[in-house]
Scaffold this motif. Structure first.
Motif, short mmCIF file in Angstrom:
data_model
loop_
_atom_site.label_atom_id
_atom_site.label_comp_id
_atom_site.label_asym_id
_atom_site.label_seq_id
_atom_site.Cartn_x
_atom_site.Cartn_y
_atom_site.Cartn_z
N ILE A 23 2.90 8.91 7.67
CA ILE A 23 2.73 8.96 6.22
C ILE A 23 2.88 10.40 5.74
O ILE A 23 2.20 11.29 6.24
CB ILE A 23 1.35 8.43 5.82
CG1 ILE A 23 1.17 7.00 6.34
CG2 ILE A 23 1.17 8.49 4.31
CD1 ILE A 23 -0.20 6.43 6.07
N THR A 24 3.76 10.59 4.78
CA THR A 24 3.91 11.91 4.15
C THR A 24 4.08 11.73 2.65
O THR A 24 4.22 10.61 2.16
CB THR A 24 5.13 12.68 4.70
OG1 THR A 24 6.29 11.86 4.53
CG2 THR A 24 4.97 13.03 6.17
N VAL A 25 4.07 12.85 1.93
CA VAL A 25 4.30 12.83 0.48
C VAL A 25 5.46 13.76 0.18
O VAL A 25 5.48 14.89 0.65
CB VAL A 25 3.04 13.28 -0.28
CG1 VAL A 25 3.27 13.21 -1.78
CG2 VAL A 25 1.84 12.43 0.11
N MET A 57 -0.45 16.89 -7.82
CA MET A 57 -1.12 15.76 -7.15
C MET A 57 -1.78 16.28 -5.88
O MET A 57 -1.45 17.34 -5.37
CB MET A 57 -0.11 14.68 -6.76
CG MET A 57 0.76 14.16 -7.89
SD MET A 57 -0.11 13.06 -9.02
CE MET A 57 -0.16 11.53 -8.09
N ILE A 104 -7.02 6.59 2.47
CA ILE A 104 -6.10 7.62 2.00
C ILE A 104 -5.52 7.20 0.65
O ILE A 104 -4.99 6.09 0.51
CB ILE A 104 -4.94 7.83 3.00
CG1 ILE A 104 -5.50 8.21 4.37
CG2 ILE A 104 -3.98 8.90 2.49
CD1 ILE A 104 -4.45 8.33 5.45
N THR A 105 -5.65 8.07 -0.33
CA THR A 105 -5.03 7.82 -1.64
C THR A 105 -4.43 9.12 -2.15
O THR A 105 -4.61 10.18 -1.56
CB THR A 105 -6.08 7.33 -2.67
OG1 THR A 105 -7.14 8.28 -2.73
CG2 THR A 105 -6.64 5.97 -2.30
N VAL A 106 -3.70 9.01 -3.26
CA VAL A 106 -3.11 10.20 -3.89
C VAL A 106 -3.59 10.23 -5.33
O VAL A 106 -3.53 9.23 -6.03
CB VAL A 106 -1.57 10.15 -3.85
CG1 VAL A 106 -0.98 11.40 -4.48
CG2 VAL A 106 -1.09 10.00 -2.42
N PHE A 129 -4.24 3.50 1.79
CA PHE A 129 -4.14 3.19 3.21
C PHE A 129 -5.54 3.29 3.81
O PHE A 129 -6.24 4.27 3.61
CB PHE A 129 -3.20 4.17 3.90
CG PHE A 129 -3.01 3.90 5.36
CD1 PHE A 129 -2.10 2.95 5.78
CD2 PHE A 129 -3.75 4.58 6.31
CE1 PHE A 129 -1.92 2.70 7.14
CE2 PHE A 129 -3.59 4.32 7.67
CZ PHE A 129 -2.67 3.37 8.07
N PHE A 131 0.75 17.42 3.93
CA PHE A 131 0.00 16.30 4.49
C PHE A 131 0.88 15.46 5.41
O PHE A 131 2.05 15.23 5.14
CB PHE A 131 -0.55 15.42 3.37
CG PHE A 131 -1.26 14.21 3.88
CD1 PHE A 131 -2.53 14.31 4.41
CD2 PHE A 131 -0.64 12.96 3.86
CE1 PHE A 131 -3.19 13.21 4.90
CE2 PHE A 131 -1.30 11.85 4.34
CZ PHE A 131 -2.57 11.97 4.87
N ARG A 132 0.25 14.99 6.49
CA ARG A 132 0.98 14.16 7.45
C ARG A 132 -0.05 13.36 8.22
O ARG A 132 -1.02 13.88 8.74
CB ARG A 132 1.76 15.06 8.39
CG ARG A 132 2.52 14.34 9.47
CD ARG A 132 3.11 15.39 10.41
NE ARG A 132 3.72 14.74 11.56
CZ ARG A 132 4.94 14.22 11.56
NH1 ARG A 132 5.67 14.26 10.47
NH2 ARG A 132 5.42 13.64 12.64
N PRO A 157 2.77 7.02 -6.07
CA PRO A 157 1.55 7.64 -5.53
C PRO A 157 0.25 7.05 -6.08
O PRO A 157 -0.72 6.90 -5.32
CB PRO A 157 1.69 9.12 -5.93
CG PRO A 157 2.77 9.18 -6.94
CD PRO A 157 3.67 8.01 -6.69
N VAL A 163 -3.56 14.75 -1.99
CA VAL A 163 -3.83 13.63 -1.10
C VAL A 163 -5.30 13.66 -0.73
O VAL A 163 -5.80 14.67 -0.23
CB VAL A 163 -2.98 13.70 0.18
CG1 VAL A 163 -3.29 12.52 1.08
CG2 VAL A 163 -1.50 13.74 -0.16
N PHE A 209 -0.76 3.86 -4.19
CA PHE A 209 -0.81 3.87 -2.75
C PHE A 209 -2.25 3.91 -2.24
O PHE A 209 -3.09 4.61 -2.79
CB PHE A 209 -0.04 5.06 -2.19
CG PHE A 209 -0.13 5.18 -0.69
CD1 PHE A 209 0.61 4.33 0.10
CD2 PHE A 209 -0.97 6.10 -0.10
CE1 PHE A 209 0.52 4.41 1.48
CE2 PHE A 209 -1.06 6.19 1.28
CZ PHE A 209 -0.32 5.34 2.07
N PRO A 211 -0.12 18.08 -1.07
CA PRO A 211 0.73 16.94 -0.69
C PRO A 211 1.88 17.32 0.25
O PRO A 211 2.20 16.56 1.16
CB PRO A 211 1.27 16.42 -2.03
CG PRO A 211 0.98 17.48 -3.02
CD PRO A 211 -0.21 18.23 -2.53
N ASP A 212 2.49 18.47 0.07
CA ASP A 212 3.65 18.81 0.90
C ASP A 212 3.26 19.10 2.34
O ASP A 212 4.11 19.09 3.23
CB ASP A 212 4.38 20.01 0.31
CG ASP A 212 3.49 21.24 0.28
OD1 ASP A 212 2.28 21.08 0.00
OD2 ASP A 212 3.98 22.35 0.53
#
Lengths: 237, 237
Positions: free
Chosen positions: B179-181, A199, A179-181, B229, A227-228, B224, A201, B227, A224-225
DNA sequence: TAGTGGTCTAGACCACGGG
DNA sequence: CCGTGGTCTAGACCACTAG
């Protein structure tokens, strides 16, 4: 496939999920379970080990096994959860739009990620996922044609995984997620309802068969908003 | 603690990590390992189960166990990896700045996340993590004082986990990560080298002791672009 | 057919927790 | 002390792979 310990595992899992077994309460002891299922202790312990691995219980020497308080909505956590499973759990109305479905010659990027040679052919599938009326996820999937001879729009709109595991009989062994951004690409902005974000995810997913051959590479690009990601981890002991 | 199967597990792990065992090659068979370590088959199998669970090998009925090609830099993956372990693996020069260290009365937010009542006291630790000269991570930790009576700046600059596990003898059982943004807060921008970004990756970490009491809540806020994971997942089998 | 891993059993001893 | 889970053993049978 339906081993004794798997049956015990599945029964206890559904009892926990149904609420028939109270969270924070003590699970039956190993000897009770031995009698209940008429199996040896080792078989009971195999089931309990899986329950502990998957975060359903915590075992305590000298005391017993506590049922953990799992928030059902977060669960399951670090599985190979596909979009279809995910959307079923989230409830909201979901749709899938197939934007692209083609056999392509692999470029350098694919040859690096999919272990294919330049003579192989690769399925490329681009799909937009809509949840609650918003286009939120852009999925780009690549499969080696060797393993998936045919692929149709209908299959892609449903669940490719189901097709692969049930119809083709391929056995998925394990997967690695990264997982990256990143900065959103033009493609992201074109296909997704993007509002004000710049951005995205990126979840890269490498799926391997049981014989360890890399079989699929997927890039799942999330607004991004929305994503979880939930992960459950145990100490190595 | 040093059970036979754990010794076997650890030996094989280090042989794989050192490269003494070739990736993609066959591991010794169960019967060979039984002789080599003079143990029963069950003991060998316990070690192999752990190796498979952690992504080091893939076992194939009728054939043997293949050593997986683990990219060492991605590994270990979905552990309870702390910043200290992480920075050791990344190599780059790292520093920790303790911005805040205090006993506070829990607010609603903490009472919800830490299972404490309004009469308890809670340690609040705010730390900035610097890697390669850039302040990249903002860690906000909360501990119930019941479990951690004393805490000093020196401990916080080193590794709180080490202090807790080795000095206090508390046994960590499991942890849940979410994990969130989000939009970056003023605090993020104040403490971190933020350049042009306006989003931040938030890793919420709930750490439980072996007796299942929630012991620590941590928010790890990452720039960001830095990051990353990695997660390893197996099919439920 | 021989060798591999997968499941299951029965029994032993140990470590820990609580009455 | 007893009941709990943790480790270890020895042996059995099955399913699968490969020559």
């Amino acid at each position: 496939m339906a081993s004794k310990y798997m049956k015990i595992y599945n029964e206890i899992v559904s009892e926990i999920q149904n609420g028939n077994i109270e969270p924070r309460s003590m699970l039956k002891s190993e000897s009770e379970l031995m009698q209940e299922y008429s199996v040896s202790r080792d078989t009971v312990r195999k089931a309990l080990n899986l329950l502990e691995r998957d975060g359903y219980i915590q075992r305590l020497q000298g005391k017993g096994s506590i049922v953990l308080d799992i928030n059902k909505f977060d669960f399951p956590v670090s599985g190979l959860t596909s979009f279809k499973e995910l959307s079923e759990r989230m409830g909201g109305r979901t749709r899938t739009y197939v934007k692209e479905l083609a056999l392509v010659k692999p470029n350098d990027f694919l040859m690096k990620h999919l272990n294919v040679s330049k003579d192989d052919e690769v399925w490329k599938v681009v799909r937009v996922r809509e949840i609650g009326g918003k286009k939120i996820i852009l999925d780009k999937d690549y499969f080696n044609r060797k393993f998936v001879p045919a692929l149709t729009r209908e299959i892609c709109e449903d669940s490719i995984y189901e097709y692969i595991e049930n119809k083709l009989g391929l056995k998925i062994g394990y997967a690695k997620k990264v997982i990256t951004v990143q900065k959103a690409s033009e493609e992201d902005i074109k296909y997704l309802d993007f509002d004000k974000f710049d951005m995205i995810v990126v979840v890269k997913n490498y799926v391997y068969l049981e014989d360890t051959t890399l079989f699929q590479y997927t890039e799942s690009r999330h607004r991004p908003d929305k994503f979880r990601f939930v992960d459950f981890a145990r100490r190595s002991r």
